[in-house]
Scaffold this motif. Structure first.
Motif, PDB file in Angstrom:
ATOM      1  N   TYR A 310      -1.011  17.726  12.513  1.00  0.00           N
ATOM      2  CA  TYR A 310      -1.113  19.085  11.961  1.00  0.00           C
ATOM      3  C   TYR A 310      -2.581  19.523  11.936  1.00  0.00           C
ATOM      4  N   ASN A 311      -2.852  20.654  12.590  1.00  0.00           N
ATOM      5  CA  ASN A 311      -4.182  21.261  12.541  1.00  0.00           C
ATOM      6  C   ASN A 311      -4.310  21.996  11.212  1.00  0.00           C
ATOM      7  N   LEU A 312      -5.098  21.445  10.303  1.00  0.00           N
ATOM      8  CA  LEU A 312      -5.171  21.981   8.947  1.00  0.00           C
ATOM      9  C   LEU A 312      -5.764  23.391   8.932  1.00  0.00           C
ATOM     10  N   PRO A 313      -5.140  24.309   8.175  1.00  0.00           N
ATOM     11  CA  PRO A 313      -5.622  25.704   8.126  1.00  0.00           C
ATOM     12  C   PRO A 313      -6.750  25.892   7.106  1.00  0.00           C
ATOM     13  N   TYR A 318     -14.506  23.338  11.480  1.00  0.00           N
ATOM     14  CA  TYR A 318     -14.619  21.893  11.698  1.00  0.00           C
ATOM     15  C   TYR A 318     -13.399  21.313  12.413  1.00  0.00           C
ATOM     16  N   LYS A 319     -12.411  22.113  12.705  1.00  0.00           N
ATOM     17  CA  LYS A 319     -11.206  21.714  13.443  1.00  0.00           C
ATOM     18  C   LYS A 319     -10.555  20.462  12.852  1.00  0.00           C
ATOM     19  N   PRO A 320     -10.228  20.459  11.564  1.00  0.00           N
ATOM     20  CA  PRO A 320      -9.622  19.256  10.963  1.00  0.00           C
ATOM     21  C   PRO A 320      -8.178  19.057  11.412  1.00  0.00           C
ATOM     22  N   VAL A 321      -7.847  17.814  11.707  1.00  0.00           N
ATOM     23  CA  VAL A 321      -6.490  17.455  12.136  1.00  0.00           C
ATOM     24  C   VAL A 321      -6.067  16.218  11.359  1.00  0.00           C
ATOM     25  N   ILE A 322      -4.895  16.269  10.754  1.00  0.00           N
ATOM     26  CA  ILE A 322      -4.337  15.100  10.083  1.00  0.00           C
ATOM     27  C   ILE A 322      -3.106  14.646  10.862  1.00  0.00           C
ATOM     28  N   ALA A 323      -2.966  13.346  11.029  1.00  0.00           N
ATOM     29  CA  ALA A 323      -1.863  12.817  11.837  1.00  0.00           C
ATOM     30  C   ALA A 323      -1.321  11.545  11.206  1.00  0.00           C
ATOM     31  N   GLU A 324      -0.032  11.322  11.409  1.00  0.00           N
ATOM     32  CA  GLU A 324       0.641  10.124  10.905  1.00  0.00           C
ATOM     33  C   GLU A 324       1.546   9.578  12.005  1.00  0.00           C
ATOM     34  N   THR A 325       1.471   8.264  12.219  1.00  0.00           N
ATOM     35  CA  THR A 325       2.347   7.594  13.174  1.00  0.00           C
ATOM     36  C   THR A 325       2.992   6.401  12.487  1.00  0.00           C
ATOM     37  N   VAL A 326       4.315   6.356  12.508  1.00  0.00           N
ATOM     38  CA  VAL A 326       5.068   5.256  11.913  1.00  0.00           C
ATOM     39  C   VAL A 326       5.854   4.566  13.032  1.00  0.00           C
ATOM     40  N   SER A 327       5.710   3.242  13.140  1.00  0.00           N
ATOM     41  CA  SER A 327       6.360   2.497  14.217  1.00  0.00           C
ATOM     42  C   SER A 327       7.132   1.310  13.657  1.00  0.00           C
ATOM     43  N   TYR A 328       8.211   0.981  14.345  1.00  0.00           N
ATOM     44  CA  TYR A 328       9.030  -0.177  13.956  1.00  0.00           C
ATOM     45  C   TYR A 328       9.469  -0.909  15.216  1.00  0.00           C
ATOM     46  N   TYR A 329       9.233  -2.239  15.233  1.00  0.00           N
ATOM     47  CA  TYR A 329       9.673  -3.100  16.327  1.00  0.00           C
ATOM     48  C   TYR A 329      10.406  -4.283  15.694  1.00  0.00           C
ATOM     49  N   SER A 330      11.665  -4.441  15.995  1.00  0.00           N
ATOM     50  CA  SER A 330      12.474  -5.452  15.317  1.00  0.00           C
ATOM     51  C   SER A 330      11.989  -6.861  15.614  1.00  0.00           C
ATOM     52  N   GLY A 331      12.266  -7.759  14.654  1.00  0.00           N
ATOM     53  CA  GLY A 331      11.931  -9.169  14.811  1.00  0.00           C
ATOM     54  C   GLY A 331      13.190 -10.015  14.816  1.00  0.00           C
ATOM     55  N   ASP A 332      13.048 -11.266  15.174  1.00  0.00           N
ATOM     56  CA  ASP A 332      14.193 -12.176  15.207  1.00  0.00           C
ATOM     57  C   ASP A 332      14.437 -12.720  13.799  1.00  0.00           C
ATOM     58  N   GLU A 370       0.231   4.475  10.361  1.00  0.00           N
ATOM     59  CA  GLU A 370      -1.154   4.836  10.679  1.00  0.00           C
ATOM     60  C   GLU A 370      -1.418   6.281  10.279  1.00  0.00           C
ATOM     61  N   LEU A 371      -2.384   6.471   9.397  1.00  0.00           N
ATOM     62  CA  LEU A 371      -2.791   7.794   8.925  1.00  0.00           C
ATOM     63  C   LEU A 371      -4.205   8.064   9.420  1.00  0.00           C
ATOM     64  N   SER A 372      -4.426   9.213  10.053  1.00  0.00           N
ATOM     65  CA  SER A 372      -5.751   9.525  10.590  1.00  0.00           C
ATOM     66  C   SER A 372      -6.162  10.945  10.223  1.00  0.00           C
ATOM     67  N   LEU A 373      -7.464  11.120  10.081  1.00  0.00           N
ATOM     68  CA  LEU A 373      -8.056  12.433   9.821  1.00  0.00           C
ATOM     69  C   LEU A 373      -9.195  12.625  10.800  1.00  0.00           C
ATOM     70  N   GLN A 374      -9.144  13.724  11.538  1.00  0.00           N
ATOM     71  CA  GLN A 374     -10.152  13.999  12.567  1.00  0.00           C
ATOM     72  C   GLN A 374     -10.811  15.337  12.299  1.00  0.00           C
ATOM     73  N   GLU A 379     -20.775  20.762  16.776  1.00  0.00           N
ATOM     74  CA  GLU A 379     -20.079  21.284  17.958  1.00  0.00           C
ATOM     75  C   GLU A 379     -19.707  20.195  18.947  1.00  0.00           C
ATOM     76  N   ASP A 380     -20.583  19.241  19.171  1.00  0.00           N
ATOM     77  CA  ASP A 380     -20.352  18.219  20.187  1.00  0.00           C
ATOM     78  C   ASP A 380     -20.011  16.852  19.600  1.00  0.00           C
ATOM     79  N   VAL A 381     -19.735  16.806  18.301  1.00  0.00           N
ATOM     80  CA  VAL A 381     -19.460  15.545  17.630  1.00  0.00           C
ATOM     81  C   VAL A 381     -18.040  15.546  17.064  1.00  0.00           C
ATOM     82  N   THR A 382     -17.275  14.511  17.388  1.00  0.00           N
ATOM     83  CA  THR A 382     -15.924  14.336  16.854  1.00  0.00           C
ATOM     84  C   THR A 382     -15.896  13.063  16.023  1.00  0.00           C
ATOM     85  N   THR A 383     -15.379  13.162  14.819  1.00  0.00           N
ATOM     86  CA  THR A 383     -15.262  11.994  13.942  1.00  0.00           C
ATOM     87  C   THR A 383     -13.793  11.774  13.602  1.00  0.00           C
TER      88      THR A 383
END
Length: 482
Positions: A310-313, A318-332, A370-374, A379-383
């Motif tokens: 989501y591009n935060l309004p 500063y073009k802030p972006v918050i993102a979340e990724t949730v992953s699941y891989y089954s185990g034995d 995974e939660l990220s904030l960008q 102008e030329d720097v991305t964090t």
């Protein structure tokens, strides 16, 4: 005069070959890195091969692409990855302690070599033959990293090597908004000699990947994309030729149906969901009646991933972006030897070389959040700041555990090929740990980029106090694209 006529004749004869070339483009990149890593073995007492690295290396890639006659093009890509000051040595496992002066680090690897035929026999059909890059969706099943590394960094920092691609054939049928891909890849030819014995079973030892992908763009207001695929990995390399006590006489067969949907329900919000299951069978050495029934059936195997960005309004400059990724891989769940519930990674290629945990844990028996904030403070720097929580999908019990049962990304080895000499001590918990990463990218010019990645991984409650030292990583880079 005779020499002049001969030269003129040679030019006339050669002119058709040159006339077929409409355009030749040379591009590539040169990136130099400093890598500092410590305690990837979680500081286990008594460890002989302690993991600590400080080194520089340069990764060079050159791509030559050519448009030939109408609808015909070709690509040749070469690459070299070498640690500074190591030009005359071929690094071996165990931290490079047994090197030979073969000059292997001066080798140039063939990264791409393919021919593309557009409108081949049929207007919507494009055919690409040879070594090529494949990437589908979010690289959840098949990613651009490709097959196992062949680069000279494999026994220095296996997870950082990028000389990886696929040998095969790709047919693309473009019926916009529907695109269909048909893929065949030879992942390993294994024995190519003419000799064959009953024990070796070399007549059927190839490993092959087959795939079909259908991508449909709905062209609705939410820019929805639906992609379905079916992959099959047939691995004959485990055949024994019918010899009792060996690896069985059946190929490993993993079949993967997958469905991915991405959409933009409101402005600046992107949502994605991907889910896959696996069936087939794989070799299991612990089954007691070899060779014919040493094959565990893949049962209730799942891989799921949800993504939101989501591009935060607020503070829009500063073009802030918050993102979340949730992953699941089954185990034995280990309840049955002749059934395996663990997700079998194919060629997943997400965050390789930029996360400590991805250098240690393969996408199997794993749950991640995974939660990220960008933001762009200049102008030329991305964090970017990234926080990742990791859990086992199925517990391992408590007591002594081999590195291979937990460190699954490189077959139980550390990224430099070291074989850990001391087992881990674990508790009956599922929390693997959490990781914090800070990433800064500076676009110095249109062509030159500086980067800095700092990360720390703190082991979770799975590990006892005897082996819970924090793992740290710092990677600085400067690269040019041309």
């Amino acid at each position: 005069m005779k020499k002049l006529l001969a030269a003129a004749l040679m030019l006339v004869l050669a002119s058709p070959a040159f006339a077929a070339i409409q355009d030749v483009k040379v591009s590539g990149s040169i990136t130099s890195y400093f890598v500092g890593r410590d305690d990837f073995d979680f500081d286990v007492p008594g460890q002989t091969n302690k993991f600590s690295q400080d080194f520089f290396y340069t990764s060079t890639h050159v791509l030559i692409s050519s448009d030939l006659s109408d609808n015909v093009s070709a690509q040749v890509g070469i690459a070299n990855e070498v640690a500074w000051g190591d030009l005359n040595n071929a690094d071996s496992a165990s931290g490079g302690t047994s090197e030979t002066t073969t000059g292997q680090d001066q080798n140039v690897d063939l990264e791409l070599a393919n021919l593309t035929l557009k409108s081949f026999l049929y207007s919507p059909l494009t055919l690409t033959i040879g070594r090529q890059s494949l990437s589908y969706g979010n690289d959840f099943i098949i990613g651009a990293g490709g097959n196992a590394s062949v680069g000279t960094m494999a026994n220095v920092a296996n997870d950082l090597s990028r000389t990886q691609n696929y040998d095969g054939v790709r047919a693309v049928l473009d019926y916009k908004p529907l695109t269909v891909d048909l893929v065949y890849v030879k992942t390993n030819s294994n024995n190519l000699t003419g000799g064959e014995t009953l024990a070796s079973g070399t007549s059927k030892d190839d490993d092959d990947l087959y795939g079909a992908v259908a991508n449909y763009q709905l062209n609705d207001p939410m820019s929805t994309v639906v992609e379905g695929s079916f992959w099959s990995q047939i691995s004959n390399g485990n055949r024994s030729g019918g010899t009792a006590g060996a690896n069985g006489d059946k190929a490993n067969e993993v079949f993967v149906p997958d469905l991915r949907v991405s959409t933009n329900p409101i402005k600046d919000l992107t949502l994605g969901l991907e889910g896959a299951t696996q069936f087939g069978h794989i070799y299991n050495a612990s089954i007691s009646n070899p060779p014919n029934d040493q094959n565990a059936k893949l049962s209730r195997v799942w891989g799921l991933q949800g993504k939101a960005s989501y591009n935060l309004p607020i503070l829009e400059k500063y073009k802030p972006v918050i993102a979340e990724t949730v992953s699941y891989y089954s185990g034995d769940n280990l309840k049955s030897k002749d059934k395996n519930n663990a997700w079998q990674p194919l060629y997943n290629d997400q965050d390789l070389g930029t996360r400590i945990w991805r250098s240690l844990f393969a996408p199997t028996n794993l749950e991640t959040s995974e939660l990220s904030l960008q933001a762009n403070p200049l102008e030329d720097v991305t964090t970017q700041l990234v926080w990742t929580d990791l859990f086992l999908a199925d517990g391992l019990g408590s007591g002594s555990a081999s590195y291979g049962s937990i460190y699954t990304a490189n077959g139980g080895l550390l990224p430099d090929g070291d074989v850990p000499t001391t087992n881990l001590q674990i508790k009956d918990k599922r929390n693997l740990g959490n990781e914090l990463d800070g990433i800064i990218t500076y676009q110095y010019t249109e062509d030159v980029t500086f980067g800095l990645n700092l990360g720390v991984f703190a082991p979770g409650s799975l590990f006892t106090s005897k082996n819970n030292g924090d793992a740290t990583e710092a990677i600085a880079s400067v690269g040019v694209n041309f």
